[in-house]
Design a protein around this motif. Structure first.
Motif, PDB file in Angstrom:
ATOM      1  N   TYR A 173     -64.987  92.692  79.248  1.00  0.00           N
ATOM      2  CA  TYR A 173     -64.095  93.060  78.874  1.00  0.00           C
ATOM      3  C   TYR A 173     -63.431  93.545  79.993  1.00  0.00           C
ATOM      4  N   GLY A 174     -64.774  94.113  81.069  1.00  0.00           N
ATOM      5  CA  GLY A 174     -65.019  94.676  82.395  1.00  0.00           C
ATOM      6  C   GLY A 174     -64.936  93.287  82.856  1.00  0.00           C
ATOM      7  N   THR A 232     -61.254  91.649  82.931  1.00  0.00           N
ATOM      8  CA  THR A 232     -60.245  92.549  83.786  1.00  0.00           C
ATOM      9  C   THR A 232     -60.269  92.778  85.373  1.00  0.00           C
ATOM     10  N   PHE A 233     -61.850  92.186  85.752  1.00  0.00           N
ATOM     11  CA  PHE A 233     -61.337  92.722  87.707  1.00  0.00           C
ATOM     12  C   PHE A 233     -60.703  91.705  88.037  1.00  0.00           C
ATOM     13  N   PRO A 266     -73.006  93.945  75.182  1.00  0.00           N
ATOM     14  CA  PRO A 266     -71.832  94.190  75.110  1.00  0.00           C
ATOM     15  C   PRO A 266     -70.153  93.861  74.607  1.00  0.00           C
ATOM     16  N   ILE A 267     -69.564  93.962  74.313  1.00  0.00           N
ATOM     17  CA  ILE A 267     -68.299  93.559  74.515  1.00  0.00           C
ATOM     18  C   ILE A 267     -67.452  94.179  75.791  1.00  0.00           C
ATOM     19  N   GLY A 268     -67.385  95.384  75.899  1.00  0.00           N
ATOM     20  CA  GLY A 268     -67.317  96.520  77.070  1.00  0.00           C
ATOM     21  C   GLY A 268     -67.565  95.523  78.225  1.00  0.00           C
ATOM     22  N   ASN A 269     -68.374  94.799  78.025  1.00  0.00           N
ATOM     23  CA  ASN A 269     -68.808  94.297  79.253  1.00  0.00           C
ATOM     24  C   ASN A 269     -68.259  92.450  79.537  1.00  0.00           C
ATOM     25  N   SER A 280     -68.967 101.387  79.562  1.00  0.00           N
ATOM     26  CA  SER A 280     -68.660  99.722  80.652  1.00  0.00           C
ATOM     27  C   SER A 280     -67.798  99.925  81.110  1.00  0.00           C
ATOM     28  N   MET A 281     -68.070  99.231  82.945  1.00  0.00           N
ATOM     29  CA  MET A 281     -67.284  99.965  83.647  1.00  0.00           C
ATOM     30  C   MET A 281     -65.999  98.429  83.737  1.00  0.00           C
ATOM     31  N   ALA A 282     -64.589  98.953  83.814  1.00  0.00           N
ATOM     32  CA  ALA A 282     -63.608  97.428  83.520  1.00  0.00           C
ATOM     33  C   ALA A 282     -62.207  98.059  84.980  1.00  0.00           C
ATOM     34  N   TYR A 283     -61.618  96.835  84.733  1.00  0.00           N
ATOM     35  CA  TYR A 283     -60.768  96.375  86.138  1.00  0.00           C
ATOM     36  C   TYR A 283     -61.009  96.613  87.598  1.00  0.00           C
ATOM     37  N   ARG A 284     -60.279  96.763  88.434  1.00  0.00           N
ATOM     38  CA  ARG A 284     -60.504  96.918  90.179  1.00  0.00           C
ATOM     39  C   ARG A 284     -59.974  97.914  90.893  1.00  0.00           C
ATOM     40  N   VAL A 315     -64.301 102.257  80.511  1.00  0.00           N
ATOM     41  CA  VAL A 315     -64.344 101.773  79.114  1.00  0.00           C
ATOM     42  C   VAL A 315     -65.384 101.614  78.280  1.00  0.00           C
ATOM     43  N   VAL A 316     -64.602 102.247  76.910  1.00  0.00           N
ATOM     44  CA  VAL A 316     -65.463 101.391  75.822  1.00  0.00           C
ATOM     45  C   VAL A 316     -65.029 100.603  75.093  1.00  0.00           C
ATOM     46  N   ASP A 317     -65.037  99.903  75.014  1.00  0.00           N
ATOM     47  CA  ASP A 317     -65.361  98.163  73.933  1.00  0.00           C
ATOM     48  C   ASP A 317     -63.686  97.337  75.340  1.00  0.00           C
ATOM     49  N   CYS A 318     -62.594  97.755  74.356  1.00  0.00           N
ATOM     50  CA  CYS A 318     -61.655  96.728  74.830  1.00  0.00           C
ATOM     51  C   CYS A 318     -60.753  97.598  75.359  1.00  0.00           C
ATOM     52  N   ASP A 363     -58.754  89.913  72.205  1.00  0.00           N
ATOM     53  CA  ASP A 363     -59.998  90.574  72.064  1.00  0.00           C
ATOM     54  C   ASP A 363     -60.658  89.973  70.952  1.00  0.00           C
ATOM     55  N   MET A 395     -63.240  88.116  73.284  1.00  0.00           N
ATOM     56  CA  MET A 395     -64.283  88.197  74.195  1.00  0.00           C
ATOM     57  C   MET A 395     -65.390  89.072  72.587  1.00  0.00           C
TER      58      MET A 395
END
Ligand code: SF4
Ligand code: FES
Ligand code: FES
Lengths: 136, 215
Positions: free
Chosen positions: A40-41, A44-45, A35-38, B169-173, B180-183, A22, A25
């Motif tokens: 993380y996104g 995790t992809f 944004p940190i969410g990007n 944001s979009m996460a995973y697949r 998602v929000v943040d992590c 974290d 990131m």
């Protein structure tokens, strides 16, 4: 565009520290003004990037259709049984982490897996037991 | 009057270059259903509800993000397009959790509205594990129930493009994809206040005002 550098920076972090924490990131997000969410996104992809620390060896079992049709799910179950961990987990001795992945380009040898960077094909549950023995 | 000429459902239409098929169709009062698209958001072509047939193209194209080109011949209501739209709705409903059918919120749900309009029948697709997440109730402004999310990304874009906040944001697949929000923490962010834009843009009951939604 700063975003262009995102994947490269995440990969570098993964290579250097074995996973992307974290904190890492947050640092990348700050550097690239994203944004940190990007971050993380994107992390995790990809199944070859990890947000949690991994064991000494990483097993990737292929879950894409050609392997699936050759009993890929049975191979995943064999790993679970052998190591007592589910996909996304690490053995308590830190020896193995177990992940599922999409096609690794070894469909001709389906069902296939990777242990670290090495491909193992035409798997059977017995063969998996043998292969894992060779890792410390 | 624009310079690109094309034919939509037998009618000659023209528009400026850069215009999308959907916009051109709407100008001539031809209605194409949409789900992930809103006129004031950047089109992303996520849901494929708006597919149409373009003569000479082997595949259906999403009208919300495909620009018009000179001489295009488009048919918006062919059996092939209708069948595809219907399947899209069925698949989205199949992955959905929650007692949507009996739910009060369902009457405001655009997905249910589309299902009715496209005459989607009883479920054809069985999903082994539906998408299911704990309800997020931390934020006093927005309650999130991601099991009801259909991944249209309207909240993501509305928050970024209109509210300029970048909360989502979009996460995973694949099947595990999630907004998602943040992590991937439950929504409870300083910069997320009571603008409520994401709630207004959400086509389902995934995003609601606390207390008003069903729990
Ligand atoms: S929460 Fe609502 S607006 Fe956001 S992606 Fe899901 S369905 Fe779309
Ligand atoms: S599907 Fe398993 S290696 Fe290609
Ligand atoms: S409305 Fe065009 S792809 Fe969703």
């Amino acid at each position: 565009m700063e975003r262009d550098q995102l994947l490269g920076m995440i990969k570098e972090e993964q290579a250097k520290n074995g996973s992307v924490s974290d904190g890492a990131m947050a640092h990348i997000a700050q550097t690239l003004h994203l944004p940190i969410g990007n971050v993380y996104g994107v992390t995790t992809f990809y199944s070859f990037l990890s947000t949690r620390p991994l064991g000494r060896h990483v097993i990737h079992i292929c879950k894409s259709v050609p392997c699936f049709l050759q009993n890929g799910a049975m191979m995943a179950a064999a790993i679970e049984k052998e190591l007592g961990i589910s996909p996304g987990e690490t053995t308590s001795d830190g020896r193995f982490s177990f992940e599922l992945t999409n096609c690794i380009g070894a469909c001709d040898q389906a069902p296939a897996m990777l242990v670290d960077d090495e491909v193992y094909g035409d798997l059977t549950p017995e063969k998996i037991g043998e292969i894992l023995k060779s890792f410390e | 009057m624009g310079d690109v000429k094309l034919i939509i459902d037998g009618t000659e239409v023209s528009g400026p270059s850069g215009m999308t098929i959907l916009e051109a169709a709407n100008e001539t009062d031809i209605n194409i259903p949409t789900l992930c698209h809103r006129p004031d958001l950047k089109p992303e072509g996520n849901c494929r509800i708006c597919v149409v047939e373009v003569e000479g193209s082997p595949r259906l194209v999403a009208s919300c993000h495909t620009p018009i080109t000179e001489g295009m011949v488009i048919n918006t209501c062919t059996p092939k397009a209708l069948a595809a739209r219907k399947t899209v709705v069925e698949l989205l409903i199949a992955g959905h959790t929650g007692p949507c059918v009996t739910d009060e919120c369902a009457k405001d749900c655009e997905l249910h509205y589309l299902a009715a309009e496209l005459e989607v029948g009883p479920p054809r697709f069985q999903v082994k594990a539906r998408r299911s997440y704990p309800m997020e109730t931390l934020s006093p402004y927005v309650q999130r129930d991601m099991g009801r999310c259909i991944l249209c990304r309207r909240c993501v874009r509305a928050c970024t493009e209109i509210a300029k906040k970048n909360v989502f944001s979009m996460a995973y697949r694949g099947f595990h994809s999630k907004v998602v929000v943040d992590c991937d923490v439950p929504l409870d962010k300083e910069e997320c206040r009571d603008c409520g834009i994401c709630i207004d843009y959400c086509p389902t009951s995934a995003l609601t005002k606390p207390n008003k939604g069903v729990s």
